[in-house]
Enzyme design. Structure first.
Site, PDB file in Angstrom:
ATOM      1  N   LYS A 155       0.880  -1.165   0.000  1.00 24.04           N
ATOM      2  CA  LYS A 155       0.000   0.000   0.000  1.00 24.04           C
ATOM      3  C   LYS A 155       0.919   1.218   0.000  1.00 24.04           C
ATOM      4  CE  LYS A 155      -4.466   1.027   2.019  1.00 24.04           C
ATOM      5  NZ  LYS A 155      -5.523   0.674   1.054  1.00 24.04           N
ATOM      6  N   GLU A 188     -10.001  -4.873  -9.182  1.00 23.31           N
ATOM      7  CA  GLU A 188     -10.642  -4.154  -8.068  1.00 23.31           C
ATOM      8  C   GLU A 188     -11.049  -2.766  -8.527  1.00 23.31           C
ATOM      9  OE1 GLU A 188      -7.905  -3.328  -4.830  1.00 23.31           O
ATOM     10  OE2 GLU A 188      -6.210  -3.318  -6.193  1.00 23.31           O
TER      11      GLU A 188
HETATM   12  C1  LIG Z   1      -6.711  -0.003   0.765  1.00 25.95           C
HETATM   13  C2  LIG Z   1      -7.130  -0.565  -0.525  1.00 25.95           C
HETATM   14  C3  LIG Z   1      -8.213  -1.453  -0.648  1.00 25.95           C
HETATM   15  C4  LIG Z   1      -9.127  -1.803   0.499  1.00 25.95           C
HETATM   16  O1  LIG Z   1      -8.475  -2.418   1.550  1.00 25.95           O
HETATM   17  P1  LIG Z   1      -9.038  -2.310   3.026  1.00 25.95           P
HETATM   18  O2  LIG Z   1      -7.996  -2.963   3.839  1.00 25.95           O
HETATM   19  O3  LIG Z   1     -10.335  -2.986   3.075  1.00 25.95           O
HETATM   20  O4  LIG Z   1      -9.161  -0.843   3.322  1.00 25.95           O
HETATM   21  C5  LIG Z   1      -8.452  -2.009  -1.890  1.00 25.95           C
HETATM   22  N1  LIG Z   1      -7.718  -1.692  -2.954  1.00 25.95           N
HETATM   23  C6  LIG Z   1      -6.693  -0.817  -2.886  1.00 25.95           C
HETATM   24  C7  LIG Z   1      -5.923  -0.510  -4.105  1.00 25.95           C
HETATM   25  C8  LIG Z   1      -6.379  -0.227  -1.671  1.00 25.95           C
HETATM   26  O5  LIG Z   1      -5.377   0.636  -1.599  1.00 25.95           O
END
Ligand SMILES: *Cc1c(COP(=O)(O)O)cnc(C)c1O
Length: 296
Positions: A155, A188
């Protein structure tokens, strides 16, 4: 809750006023997107899955050879302290670790100290009425970062890939867009995971397709299994999304939101589905009670 003008932000060891929470123009988080983050939520004084978020943060850090200047226990305390300082019960928390101040070269070894920032404030990603009606989305032409280039599991502050997808959504006049990977499989949304429902089955793409393994997504998989649905990871295409009975998105910021139209194709009956609503109710139940207590 304090007035927003009195909001306090944790910045490198101190709680400072929002207007004083500033970082250097030489920070490599700004110059190169060199850093990582987490989005976390506190519900009713309980931080939801804080440990899971922090484990993911430390894994992101390890992957990019970034040293977080605190232990996981210390960061836990910093997050709780920032929520308390702002007298919040329910809020969104943004935890950011940047590579820190360096020089104009890319070399991260010029950055001696990582910066740690914690912002806690109320946030609704989408207007509240959209949680009742569901949202329309489109598929984006921008592809998900390939796992062998920049791992979607990190992330990172390098979110141009996701920003471009959000721009495509904006240009299409919808709140969110769907990203495929370079093979055309559904990955996603711009910052949220997708689920499709077909009969008794709930399916979400696996991490290797390019989906970030969301903590909300994992919680929803658990909720769905407990409720007796066959919830699992699976690979699917846009066609499967179009013909699904129900579609919804999950994420810490987005929470659980129904999708009622994709690329002009109505999903199911065009209103949030029964299973989506049950999952949303189950999710709301666990977040109210299941978590790290902020106030004793
Ligand atoms: C943070 C994020 C998510 C969702 O993750 P959570 O842990 O549920 O907040 C999904 N896709 C991406 C690209 C993200 O950065």
């Amino acid at each position: 809750m304090r007035k927003m003008t009195e909001q306090l932000i944790f910045l490198d060891g101190q709680l400072v006023k929002k207007e004083d929470a500033k970082i250097s123009v030489y920070d490599h988080g700004l110059l190169y997107g060199d850093g990582i983050f987490e989005g976390i939520r506190v519900y009713n004084g309980n931080v939801f899955r804080l440990k899971e978020h922090l484990i993911r943060l430390y894994e992101s850090a390890k992957s990019i050879l970034l040293t977080i200047p605190y232990t996981i226990e210390e960061i836990t305390e910093i997050v709780l302290k920032t929520i308390r300082a702002n007298e919040l019960q329910s809020a969104y928390i943004r935890l950011v670790v940047t590579r820190g101040v360096g020089d104009l070269g890319i070399d991260p070894f010029a950055c001696k100290n990582a910066s740690v920032i914690v912002i806690a404030e109320p946030l609704n990603l989408f207007p509240p009425e959209l949680y009742e009606t569901g949202i329309k989305i489109v598929s984006a032409s921008s592809r998900r970062n390939r796992s062998d280039v920049i791992s979607p599991k990190t992330k990172s502050l390098n979110y141009l890939n996701n920003v471009l997808v959000k721009i495509e959504a904006n240009l299409a006049g919808v709140p969110e867009a769907l990203m495929m990977n370079t093979d055309g499989y559904v990955a996603e949304g711009s910052a949220d995971n997708i689920f499709i429902v077909k009969g008794n089955e709930l399916i979400t793409p696996p991490g290797y397709i390019g989906a970030l393994e969301g903590i909300t997504r994992n919680a929803v998989l658990e909720v769905a299994c407990k409720k007796g649905y066959d919830a699992k990871e699976g690979v699917f295409t846009r066609h499967d999304v179009y013909v699904a009975d129900e579609v919804f998105l999950t994420g810490t910021a987005a929470e659980v939101i129904a999708v009622i139209e994709v690329d002009g194709r109505q999903i199911g009956t065009g209103i949030p589905g029964t299973i989506t609503n049950k999952i949303l109710a189950g999710f709301r139940e666990i977040v109210e009670t299941d978590g790290t207590k902020v106030y004793e």
